[in-house]
Design an enzyme around this catalytic site. Structure first.
Site, PDB file in Angstrom:
ATOM      1  CB  SER A 229       1.543  -0.725   7.720  1.00  0.00           C
ATOM      2  OG  SER A 229       0.228  -0.303   7.443  1.00  0.00           O
TER       3      SER A 229
ATOM      4  CE1 TYR B 228       3.370   1.596   3.371  1.00  0.00           C
ATOM      5  CE2 TYR B 228       1.131   0.860   3.855  1.00  0.00           C
ATOM      6  CZ  TYR B 228       2.327   1.423   4.274  1.00  0.00           C
ATOM      7  OH  TYR B 228       2.477   1.795   5.581  1.00  0.00           O
TER       8      TYR B 228
END
Length: 325
Positions: A160, A185
């Site tokens: 990401s 994350y």
């Protein structure tokens, strides 16, 4: 020194879809494993690869649910795999190796997104890190004989743009001292890129090349869960009526567009001779070390030197080996 992290003129861009990337590519006789390949982006990746002729194995924690999701997709089978369970990972790899099949592409796609409360796996590792990184680290190493058998193979790990901001908490990987979902994350996504860098360094000479792919921000067409709407609206991902905003030039993509960069890294011949790089928009992302703020209108997602740091990549590999020992 980072030398390969620059666009190569792929011909693809932010609006390209998985089918665009695979147009004219014949994957007949090629085998691919896609973790989480039955849901959302993973489903579109599996569908597109199978449509191009690949034999696709979806690795899913819930086999029944996974099989139901891909029932109408020819060329796709489902096998059980729980990335937070080392025994399940070993069992999956043992079954694959026992089949005698080479593995031409491993797509490390499955991940846990922004878990509000701290969760751990059986070994005490934080769940985002365990699923997105440690599980795929163990799986990739266990499948190395099959990847080597393919002679020319790819390992594509879905990351990401959060890798640009994420930090590896070297002294507290498991968040013993306070948990933050965003930090967890970001750490997992940074780990995906560092893993790619070191995997390619170790195995490029054997024919195995590694890539990390940022698919863009993909939340799907909805309807969206009520508890997520406010967050999505604040990020500019949905409008006032709750309709998904599609703006690929600024990283907000459809599922078909998001899958494009994943299949690009997994199988596109355009990337032959390249490896150890971070991809976005169907291209090798440019290197940009400027500090750029994250806003509702702009989602910085180009590569930076920190996420590709070779020393951090070697260190993470050693730490990961120790955590799985």
């Amino acid at each position: 020194m980072i030398t390969d992290q620059h666009p190569i003129g792929s011909g693809f861009g932010p609006t390209s879809t998985a089918d665009d990337v695979l147009a004219g590519v014949d994957l007949t006789g090629r085998t691919v494993v896609v973790t989480g390949g039955h849901s959302r982006l993973g489903h579109e990746v599996s569908r597109a690869l199978a449509a191009a002729g690949a034999s696709v194995t979806v690795a899913a924690r819930d086999v029944e649910r996974g099989a139901a999701a891909v029932r109408d997709v020819p060329g796709v089978e489902v096998e059980q795999l729980d990335l937070t369970d080392p025994a399940s990972i070993d069992a999956f790899a043992e079954r694959w190796l026992a089949s005698g099949r080479p593995l031409h592409a491993l797509v490390n796609n499955a991940a846990t997104l922004f878990t509000p409360e701290l969760q751990r796996d059986a070994r005490g590792n934080e769940r985002s890190f365990s699923t997105a990184h440690l599980g795929h680290f163990q799986l990739t190493r266990a499948l190395l004989p099959a990847l080597l058998e393919a002679r020319r193979a790819r390992v594509l790990t879905v990351t990401s743009g959060a890798a640009r901001f994420g930090q590896i908490r070297w002294d507290d990987l498991a968040f013993a001292d306070g948990y933050d979902p965003g930090a967890a994350y970001g750490q997992a996504k940074r780990a995906n890129v560092l893993f790619t860098v070191e995997l390619d360094r170790r195995y490029a000479g054997t024919g195995i090349r590694a890539f990390a792919a940022h698919p863009g921000v993909v939340i799907g067409p909805g309807p969206h869960a009520p508890e997520r709407i406010d967050s999505y609206r604040a990020q500019g991902l949905v409008d006032a009526d709750g309709t998904t905003v599609i703006d690929p030039e600024n990283g907000k993509k459809t599922i078909e567009q998001g899958a494009a960069t994943i299949v690009f890294g997994a199988v596109s011949p355009v990337l032959d001779g390249v490896g150890g790089v971070y991809l976005k928009d169907g291209e090798v992302a440019p290197l940009d070390d400027e500090i750029r703020p994250l806003t509702a209108d702009s989602i910085p997602a180009d590569a930076n030197s920190a996420m590709l740091d070779a020393e951090d990549a070697r260190r993470l590999w050693a730490v990961s080996e120790a955590l799985l020992a």
